[in-house]
Design a protein around this motif. Structure first.
Motif: not given
Length: 215
Positions: A149-157
């Motif tokens: 989820x941290x990877x997804x959040x970094x990517x989306x942000x």
């Protein structure tokens, strides 16, 4: 270190993040052992896609991979171990696609197009592996601290910033990820019985509105 890009500042480059598994990484293996593991996981992936995770057994995986049942048990211990390894395997392939794969999902397209493609890819990924994600998210607090989820959040942000979206990007990121929550997607598809096309169209509309509001 924060899992999000810094609040308001210079333009954000393409996120440089390491692909992270959903479960703890495995120890280094011999080449032949790694090939056998990959073969078993590919067989398990096919069975999940065809029948759903709830119907995949150790015996079925062994038959699909043309090995003895004992081989599967030695590799993964039990069915729970197989499911954890399968989720890790599927998550890594999915992450590599949106971080390094071809456009528009991967680098090379405008940020808004990549963000749209990310959501569609995530919804289709969840469609295949939703049983595994639901099982892994039973802890209501741990679900938000998964490395994946941290990877997804970094990517989306990062994509929101590159698309010129302002405001509280950290909270906007969480709002977008909320749409891609496995529990919500499962509810919409199985309880509300919304077609996949409608759920995907909703994501596209949400991204378009969020990007448009800032321009």
């Amino acid at each position: 270190m924060s899992q999000y890009p810094p609040a308001q500042g210079a333009p954000v480059p393409e996120p440089s993040v390491r692909v992270l598994p959903v479960v703890d990484g495995v120890q280094p293996e011999r080449a032949d052992a790694a090939r056998n593991r990959a073969r078993l996981l590919e067989a398990a992936s096919r069975l999940v896609a065809e029948h759903g995770a709830g119907h995949v057994t150790m015996e079925a995986v062994a038959a699909a991979a043309s090995v003895g049942k004992g081989t599967v048990f030695r590799r993964f211990g039990d069915r729970a171990g197989l499911m954890r390894a399968l989720l890790d395997h599927a998550e890594q392939a999915y992450q590599k696609a949106f971080l390094f794969g071809p456009a528009p999902l991967g680098p090379g397209s405008p940020a808004a197009e990549r963000l749209e493609a990310f959501g569609i890819a995530t919804l289709r990924h969840l469609e295949t592996y939703v049983d595994l994600y639901l099982a892994s998210e039973r802890c209501p607090t741990r679900r938000y601290s998964f490395p994946a989820r941290a990877v997804q959040a970094t990517h989306v942000a990062a994509l929101l910033r590159q698309a010129g979206v302002t405001g509280d990007v950290e909270l906007l990121t969480q709002a977008l990820l909320g749409y891609l929550d496995a529990g919500l997607v499962n509810h919409l598809r199985t309880v509300r019985r919304l077609p996949a096309e409608r759920v995907e169209a909703g994501w596209k509309d949400l991204v378009a509105r969020m990007v448009r509001e800032d321009h």
